[in-house]
Enzyme design. Sequence first.
Site, mmCIF file in Angstrom:
data_model
loop_
_atom_site.group_PDB
_atom_site.id
_atom_site.type_symbol
_atom_site.label_atom_id
_atom_site.label_comp_id
_atom_site.label_asym_id
_atom_site.label_seq_id
_atom_site.Cartn_x
_atom_site.Cartn_y
_atom_site.Cartn_z
ATOM 1 N N PRO A 2 0.819 -1.232 0.021
ATOM 2 C CA PRO A 2 0.043 0.137 -0.068
ATOM 3 C C PRO A 2 0.949 1.331 0.013
ATOM 4 O O PRO A 2 1.714 1.240 0.717
ATOM 5 C CB PRO A 2 -0.743 -0.188 1.316
ATOM 6 C CG PRO A 2 -0.081 -1.097 2.313
ATOM 7 C CD PRO A 2 0.529 -1.874 1.236
ATOM 8 N N GLU A 3 0.595 2.317 -0.933
ATOM 9 C CA GLU A 3 1.219 3.509 -0.759
ATOM 10 C C GLU A 3 0.353 4.278 -0.168
ATOM 11 O O GLU A 3 -0.904 4.131 -0.026
ATOM 12 C CB GLU A 3 1.623 3.897 -2.249
ATOM 13 C CG GLU A 3 2.805 3.191 -2.779
ATOM 14 C CD GLU A 3 3.488 3.660 -3.872
ATOM 15 O OE1 GLU A 3 3.582 4.814 -3.901
ATOM 16 O OE2 GLU A 3 4.301 2.877 -4.757
ATOM 17 N N LYS A 59 2.862 7.226 5.661
ATOM 18 C CA LYS A 59 2.164 5.711 5.195
ATOM 19 C C LYS A 59 1.701 5.181 6.420
ATOM 20 O O LYS A 59 1.481 3.923 6.523
ATOM 21 C CB LYS A 59 3.075 5.010 4.531
ATOM 22 C CG LYS A 59 2.987 5.183 2.963
ATOM 23 C CD LYS A 59 3.516 4.168 2.026
ATOM 24 C CE LYS A 59 5.086 4.274 1.760
ATOM 25 N NZ LYS A 59 5.705 3.546 0.896
ATOM 26 N N HIS A 121 -2.715 -15.659 10.414
ATOM 27 C CA HIS A 121 -1.840 -14.377 10.409
ATOM 28 C C HIS A 121 -2.659 -13.143 10.958
ATOM 29 O O HIS A 121 -2.223 -12.001 10.528
ATOM 30 C CB HIS A 121 -1.537 -14.087 9.085
ATOM 31 C CG HIS A 121 -0.788 -15.384 8.270
ATOM 32 N ND1 HIS A 121 0.181 -16.001 8.669
ATOM 33 C CD2 HIS A 121 -1.162 -15.837 7.078
ATOM 34 C CE1 HIS A 121 0.584 -16.830 7.742
ATOM 35 N NE2 HIS A 121 -0.158 -16.793 6.946
ATOM 36 N N ARG A 140 2.789 -11.626 5.838
ATOM 37 C CA ARG A 140 4.352 -11.655 5.732
ATOM 38 C C ARG A 140 4.983 -10.825 6.816
ATOM 39 O O ARG A 140 6.153 -10.744 6.680
ATOM 40 C CB ARG A 140 4.729 -10.949 4.241
ATOM 41 C CG ARG A 140 4.196 -11.784 3.167
ATOM 42 C CD ARG A 140 4.924 -11.401 1.780
ATOM 43 N NE ARG A 140 6.182 -11.459 1.941
ATOM 44 C CZ ARG A 140 7.033 -10.889 0.830
ATOM 45 N NH1 ARG A 140 6.313 -10.265 -0.084
ATOM 46 N NH2 ARG A 140 8.363 -10.970 0.609
ATOM 47 N N ARG A 173 20.576 18.874 -3.511
ATOM 48 C CA ARG A 173 20.781 17.653 -3.542
ATOM 49 C C ARG A 173 21.311 16.736 -4.374
ATOM 50 O O ARG A 173 20.857 16.950 -5.808
ATOM 51 C CB ARG A 173 19.532 16.862 -3.069
ATOM 52 C CG ARG A 173 19.018 17.601 -1.833
ATOM 53 C CD ARG A 173 17.992 16.241 -1.003
ATOM 54 N NE ARG A 173 18.003 17.115 0.169
ATOM 55 C CZ ARG A 173 18.338 16.669 1.279
ATOM 56 N NH1 ARG A 173 19.123 15.538 1.385
ATOM 57 N NH2 ARG A 173 18.043 17.459 2.498
ATOM 58 N N ARG A 282 15.681 -0.152 -6.853
ATOM 59 C CA ARG A 282 14.425 -0.119 -7.309
ATOM 60 C C ARG A 282 14.209 0.154 -8.788
ATOM 61 O O ARG A 282 14.832 0.903 -9.408
ATOM 62 C CB ARG A 282 13.385 1.227 -6.376
ATOM 63 C CG ARG A 282 13.745 1.121 -5.026
ATOM 64 C CD ARG A 282 13.181 -0.115 -4.107
ATOM 65 N NE ARG A 282 11.869 -0.157 -4.415
ATOM 66 C CZ ARG A 282 11.006 0.785 -3.587
ATOM 67 N NH1 ARG A 282 11.533 1.408 -2.671
ATOM 68 N NH2 ARG A 282 9.639 0.711 -3.751
#
Length: 292
Positions: A2-3, A59, A121, A140, A173, A282
């Site tokens: 989930p974002e 999040k 779970h 998980r 940056r 990524r």
Amino acid sequence: MPELPEVETIARGLDKRVAGDRIESVWLGSKPEPLKSPAREIAATLESKRIVRVRRVGKHIVFDLESDHVARASSRAKKPGSKRHSGGARSAPSSSAQWIVHLGMTGKMQVCDPGAEVEKHTHAILHLASGRELRFVDPRRFGRLSVTDGFQAPGSEPLEVELERFVRIFKGRRTPIKSALLNQKLLSGVGNIYADESLFPAGIRPRRRAASLSHEELRRLYLALQEVLKEAIALGGSSISDYVDADGEEGFFQLQHRVYGREGEPCLLCKTPVKRVVLAGRSSHYCPKCQR
Ligand SMILES: [Zn+2]
């Protein structure tokens, strides 16, 4: 995984269902990973608390809690018929503690009847005064439960940060802009998908050094990021029940991705095949023609 938009949707769904309810007792499973605070501390913090509201920070799902006697005293103090301070209100919380849930990869929250089958779970069950249960399920076990009394995300909130602050965050940056977007200490809650999806309409390649971006490019990125996140939240709003009701369907809603996961497929604007590069482990997706 989930974002931000999914977590926002889940937090809103939970707020709608459990704000105002009271936690009577707590069961915690024996698996240590999901418990970021000691089990005893989590149980002691949650029990006999009223859930003032549920909201998203970065999040994280944040449950603002207040002691039951405080809740009773304040509701007694209010005039009869006055509106209860519940989840819909977005005023500053008068809470004495917070329960923080991070869903990790596969975590989910369920609001259900006690009779509903307890899924494998399941790591936490909160028994609510309304008779329902609030459960945390995570196959998980990358999800985390903790309690605190002053939760703050380390980075700025992408949907609330102002343009000039956003520009300052990235100025100077030397890291690729994609990595900077994912750095939770700078912005809270932007993940891999929405980083790629916002760099595309902004016309910026993921590998560009943040310091090389002009003010105008950062402005475009700022607007694109907010638009993409808001679009996804709006889309999720219609499917809240899919996430927090135990009988809801599985799986997150998905925006029609413009570049993410579309390696080799034609760019939606110019038909050039979408490229994929790996940045800090990524996958990053971009159009080599539309993004510079
Ligand atoms: Zn293109």
